[in-house]
Design a protein around this motif. Sequence first.
Motif, PDB file in Angstrom:
ATOM      1  N   HIS A   1       0.837  -1.209   0.000  1.00  0.00           N
ATOM      2  CA  HIS A   1       0.000   0.000   0.000  1.00  0.00           C
ATOM      3  C   HIS A   1       0.871   1.257   0.000  1.00  0.00           C
ATOM      4  O   HIS A   1       0.364   2.354   0.222  1.00  0.00           O
ATOM      5  CB  HIS A   1      -0.935  -0.009   1.218  1.00  0.00           C
ATOM      6  CG  HIS A   1      -1.952  -1.109   1.170  1.00  0.00           C
ATOM      7  ND1 HIS A   1      -3.192  -0.957   0.600  1.00  0.00           N
ATOM      8  CD2 HIS A   1      -1.886  -2.390   1.585  1.00  0.00           C
ATOM      9  CE1 HIS A   1      -3.861  -2.097   0.689  1.00  0.00           C
ATOM     10  NE2 HIS A   1      -3.083  -2.985   1.288  1.00  0.00           N
TER      11      HIS A   1
ATOM     12  N   GLU B   1       8.222   1.959  -7.757  1.00  0.00           N
ATOM     13  CA  GLU B   1       9.514   1.341  -8.068  1.00  0.00           C
ATOM     14  C   GLU B   1       9.334  -0.105  -8.539  1.00  0.00           C
ATOM     15  O   GLU B   1       9.943  -0.531  -9.521  1.00  0.00           O
ATOM     16  CB  GLU B   1      10.431   1.399  -6.838  1.00  0.00           C
ATOM     17  CG  GLU B   1      10.835   2.825  -6.493  1.00  0.00           C
ATOM     18  CD  GLU B   1      11.831   2.904  -5.336  1.00  0.00           C
ATOM     19  OE1 GLU B   1      12.332   1.851  -4.879  1.00  0.00           O
ATOM     20  OE2 GLU B   1      12.114   4.037  -4.894  1.00  0.00           O
TER      21      GLU B   1
ATOM     22  N   GLU C   1      -5.003  -3.856   5.278  1.00  0.00           N
ATOM     23  CA  GLU C   1      -3.567  -4.098   5.374  1.00  0.00           C
ATOM     24  C   GLU C   1      -3.323  -5.103   6.492  1.00  0.00           C
ATOM     25  O   GLU C   1      -3.637  -4.828   7.644  1.00  0.00           O
ATOM     26  CB  GLU C   1      -2.821  -2.786   5.685  1.00  0.00           C
ATOM     27  CG  GLU C   1      -2.928  -1.767   4.573  1.00  0.00           C
ATOM     28  CD  GLU C   1      -1.992  -0.574   4.776  1.00  0.00           C
ATOM     29  OE1 GLU C   1      -0.848  -0.779   5.221  1.00  0.00           O
ATOM     30  OE2 GLU C   1      -2.427   0.557   4.503  1.00  0.00           O
TER      31      GLU C   1
ATOM     32  N   LYS D   1       2.327 -10.679   4.036  1.00  0.00           N
ATOM     33  CA  LYS D   1       1.663  -9.705   3.144  1.00  0.00           C
ATOM     34  C   LYS D   1       1.330 -10.352   1.799  1.00  0.00           C
ATOM     35  O   LYS D   1       0.243 -10.136   1.246  1.00  0.00           O
ATOM     36  CB  LYS D   1       2.558  -8.470   2.954  1.00  0.00           C
ATOM     37  CG  LYS D   1       2.608  -7.573   4.187  1.00  0.00           C
ATOM     38  CD  LYS D   1       3.320  -6.252   3.920  1.00  0.00           C
ATOM     39  CE  LYS D   1       4.810  -6.328   3.988  1.00  0.00           C
ATOM     40  NZ  LYS D   1       5.475  -5.010   3.939  1.00  0.00           N
TER      41      LYS D   1
ATOM     42  N   ASN E   1       9.097   9.961  11.021  1.00  0.00           N
ATOM     43  CA  ASN E   1      10.135   8.914  11.112  1.00  0.00           C
ATOM     44  C   ASN E   1      11.519   9.520  10.923  1.00  0.00           C
ATOM     45  O   ASN E   1      12.460   9.220  11.667  1.00  0.00           O
ATOM     46  CB  ASN E   1       9.920   7.851  10.030  1.00  0.00           C
ATOM     47  CG  ASN E   1       8.732   6.944  10.310  1.00  0.00           C
ATOM     48  OD1 ASN E   1       8.256   6.859  11.438  1.00  0.00           O
ATOM     49  ND2 ASN E   1       8.246   6.276   9.276  1.00  0.00           N
TER      50      ASN E   1
ATOM     51  N   GLY F   1      10.046   7.752   1.856  1.00  0.00           N
ATOM     52  CA  GLY F   1      10.553   7.203   3.110  1.00  0.00           C
ATOM     53  C   GLY F   1      11.816   7.902   3.607  1.00  0.00           C
ATOM     54  O   GLY F   1      11.885   9.130   3.704  1.00  0.00           O
TER      55      GLY F   1
ATOM     56  N   ASP G   1      14.655   8.124   2.124  1.00  0.00           N
ATOM     57  CA  ASP G   1      15.592   8.509   1.052  1.00  0.00           C
ATOM     58  C   ASP G   1      16.312   9.839   1.303  1.00  0.00           C
ATOM     59  O   ASP G   1      17.507   9.939   1.028  1.00  0.00           O
ATOM     60  CB  ASP G   1      14.878   8.544  -0.309  1.00  0.00           C
ATOM     61  CG  ASP G   1      14.704   7.156  -0.915  1.00  0.00           C
ATOM     62  OD1 ASP G   1      15.546   6.282  -0.643  1.00  0.00           O
ATOM     63  OD2 ASP G   1      13.727   6.963  -1.656  1.00  0.00           O
TER      64      ASP G   1
END
Length: 198
Positions: free
Chosen positions: A12, A19, A40, A55, A99, A156, A158
């Motif tokens: 999700h 990617e 999920e 998953k 995060n 995220g 990156d």
Amino acid sequence: MQPITELVLASHNAGKLKELQAMLGKDIRVRPVSDFSAIEPEETGLSFIENAILKARHAARVSGLPALADDSGLAVAALGGAPGIYSARYADGQGDAANNAKLLAALQGLPDAERDAQFVCTLALLRHAEDPLPILCEGLWHGRILHAPRGEQGFGYDPLFWVPERDCSSAELPAAEKNRISHRAKAMEILRRRLGIA
Ligand SMILES: O=c1nc[nH]c2c1ncn2[C@H]1C[C@H](O)[C@@H](COP(=O)(O)OP(=O)(O)OP(=O)(O)O)O1
Ligand SMILES: [Mg+2]
């Protein structure tokens, strides 16, 4: 093994889906699991690979198609491998920006030499929900955690991940370049070989 012509991507995460689609879409018809279900599954595993399998199993069940899941994360040496399998939930589900802020705070004051990290990607492909022999692949990408975010690409963590072999953050890499050298690219290369589409 029967060739796989269509599969469901058990994610999700929009960045990840983009990617994975770019890496597979030319060879296999791929559909996001959200076409079939918004649920999920809880990631209760204690390893990346367990979470990838659960998953994929859920996606195979709701779609009736072969399913590919990616469970991935960032392991920071100075934090004993954290956030690791909890990377997506590091700041209690508040999202990527929170995060990243929490990670920067945890490493505050540490010099570059103590900021080693690696991205981990595991892939699990189940031909059907009860597949007793999933195809499992992994890829690692070594780098270092920056002192402040850099770049707008990717998703995220990156913007905080310094890529020594390119002298930039992974959010400064063009998508096509990240997709050639990332942890996900390395795992996907193994998967392609296993599927005979290398
Ligand atoms: O290339 C990457 N570049 C930056 N960050 C990344 C990357 N690859 C994984 N990550 C981070 C995002 C998330 O914080 C965690 C994955 O968590 P993970 O549970 O596998 O994915 P998710 O919950 O975002 O989506 P889903 O489970 O539906 O596939 O690691
Ligand atoms: Mg997740």
